[in-house]
Structures are given as structure tokens and as C-alpha cells.
Design a protein around this motif. Structure first.
Motif, short mmCIF file in Angstrom:
data_model
loop_
_atom_site.label_atom_id
_atom_site.label_comp_id
_atom_site.label_asym_id
_atom_site.label_seq_id
_atom_site.Cartn_x
_atom_site.Cartn_y
_atom_site.Cartn_z
N GLY A 143 0.79 -1.22 0.00
CA GLY A 143 0.00 0.00 0.00
C GLY A 143 0.82 1.27 0.00
N GLN A 144 2.12 1.17 -0.19
CA GLN A 144 2.99 2.34 -0.22
C GLN A 144 3.75 2.41 -1.53
OE1 GLN A 144 5.47 2.95 3.29
NE2 GLN A 144 4.29 1.40 4.40
N ALA A 145 4.09 3.61 -1.94
CA ALA A 145 4.97 3.79 -3.10
C ALA A 145 6.41 3.68 -2.61
CB ALA A 145 4.73 5.15 -3.75
N ALA A 170 13.31 -1.18 0.25
CA ALA A 170 13.07 -1.25 1.70
C ALA A 170 11.81 -0.45 1.99
CB ALA A 170 14.26 -0.69 2.47
N ILE A 171 11.09 -0.86 3.05
CA ILE A 171 9.84 -0.21 3.39
C ILE A 171 9.66 -0.20 4.90
CG2 ILE A 171 8.57 -2.40 3.15
CD1 ILE A 171 6.16 -0.77 2.18
N GLN A 172 9.11 0.89 5.41
CA GLN A 172 8.80 1.00 6.84
C GLN A 172 7.41 0.41 7.08
OE1 GLN A 172 11.23 2.92 8.62
NE2 GLN A 172 10.41 2.11 10.52
N HIS A 173 7.31 -0.55 8.04
CA HIS A 173 6.02 -1.19 8.29
C HIS A 173 5.97 -1.69 9.72
CE1 HIS A 173 2.33 -3.37 7.40
NE2 HIS A 173 2.85 -4.43 7.98
N ASN A 174 4.92 -1.28 10.46
CA ASN A 174 4.71 -1.75 11.84
C ASN A 174 5.97 -1.62 12.71
OD1 ASN A 174 2.04 -2.33 11.35
ND2 ASN A 174 2.33 -4.55 11.21
#
Length: 203
Positions: A143-145, A170-174
Motif C-alpha cells: 500500500g505504499q509507493a 526497503a519499506i517502513q512497516h509496523n
């Protein structure tokens, strides 16, 4: 009477598994160097080559769908950080998916890890793999770009060259920073990479 010719085996595409493991080791060494060796000594590094454990660890980080099924090949955990690798079960070497999870308070490692992985891939690929091009693309993940580094290359065998493709992001999640490195090979490398990357879902 002619002696039948025995075809010479091609070099295994499992080279990507070892590249992935090497990149994982580089990642861990980078983290360790950043947080201090003494911190690591105080804790036990939990590393496993058990396929089932690796698969379970990977599924705890992200959901994914690898054509022909998946099989884990390594997992490493220490001090809340996790790094794991899975690959194609039906066609070893066609897909290698490396996942990492780091607490968000370590998110300053993101940029350095992105460049470190590229350097590690180039250094460990050796003469068998040539990197042809590199670019960045914006894709959707959880759900993120996200900005995805795309590395195109080819692997040389005794009789041919095989296209390869690597996606890295890489993505920031929880409250965690999740790393994704996806490598595919073969004539359908692009299509398979898109399919597997599109199946990724954050847990």
C-alpha cells in the motif's frame, strides 16, 4: 561403434543462492560494525539452514507467491533483527527472495544497505554474472509507493547466457524496516519478477 556423447552439465543457477547468502552476511556485518562488536558478543547469533524454519521465518515477515512453490534455504536472527532467504522449489535458481527485518530505530541503515548490497552483488557475482544496467523505479508495496533499484544482468554458462534481474527495496512497516531483494533468471525473468514482487504482502 561410436561412443555416445555425454552432455556436460551447465553450472547451477544456485549461484544466486550463494550471492544472496553473501549479501545477507554483508548486511549483518554492516549492522554489527555500526552497533559495535561488543553488542554482538553479548548475544548469540541464531543461524539456520533448515528449509522449514527458513520458510516459516520468511512468511512471518512477508507473504509471497513463487511460481512452482517455494523452499527456504537460510535464516539468521539476532537482537530483534532477521534475515532470511527462500527460492523456487520446482526450478532452483529461477527465483531467489531475500527478506530482512530491522527495528525502526535502525532505519539509518537503509541508504547504506542499498549501496552495500549493490557492491556485494557486483563483487560476488564473479566472471559468471555480468551486470548490464541499473535503474530505479517506483512501485507499490504494502500500500505504499517505494523506490526499487532494478539491476539487469546475465549469467554465462558453457553454452549460453541467461538473463537475470534483481529488484531491491526497503519499506517502513509496523515499527520495522523491511528489506526486499528479489532475483530472477531465465528468459521470463522480467515477468516472473513482476509476478513475485506483486504478490508480496507485509505481515
Amino acid at each position: 561403434m561410436d561412443t555416445p556423447q555425454v552432455p556436460q552439465p551447465q553450472k547451477s543457477l544456485n549461484v544466486f543462492k550463494w550471492i544472496g547468502i553473501g549479501c545477507g552476511g554483508l548486511f549483518l556485518l554492516f549492522i554489527l560494525g555500526s552497533i559495535g562488536l561488543a553488542f554482538f558478543v553479548q548475544r548469540f547469533l541464531n543461524m539456520s539452514a533448515d528449509p522449514q524454519q527458513a520458510e516459516q521465518t520468511a512468511q512471518s515477515i512477508m507473504g509471497y507467491d513463487i511460481p512452482g512453490g517455494s523452499e527456504g534455504f537460510m535464516s539468521m536472527e539476532f537482537s530483534g533483527m532477521t534475515f532470511v532467504g527462500v527460492g523456487s522449489a520446482s526450478n532452483p535458481g529461477e527465483v531467489t527472495l531475500m527478506l530482512g527485518k530491522v527495528p525502526s530505530n535502525a532505519n539509518e541503515f537503509q541508504d547504506s544497505f542499498q549501496s552495500s548490497f549493490r557492491e556485494s552483488f557486483e563483487n560476488q557475482s564473479g566472471q559468471n554474472i555480468s551486470i548490464l544496467a541499473s535503474r530505479t523505479e517506483t512501485k507499490q508495496l504494502c500500500g505504499q509507493a517505494v523506490t526499487v533499484t532494478v539491476v539487469e544482468g546475465e549469467q554465462s554458462t558453457m553454452t549460453s547466457t541467461i538473463p537475470t534481474l534483481t529488484y531491491q527495496t526497503a519499506i517502513q512497516h509496523n515499527q520495522n524496516l523491511l528489506f526486499v531483494t528479489l532475483t530472477t533468471s531465465g528468459d521470463e525473468a522480467q515477468a516472473i519478477a513482476e509476478q513475485v514482487f506483486g504478490s508480496l504482502s507485509c505481515k
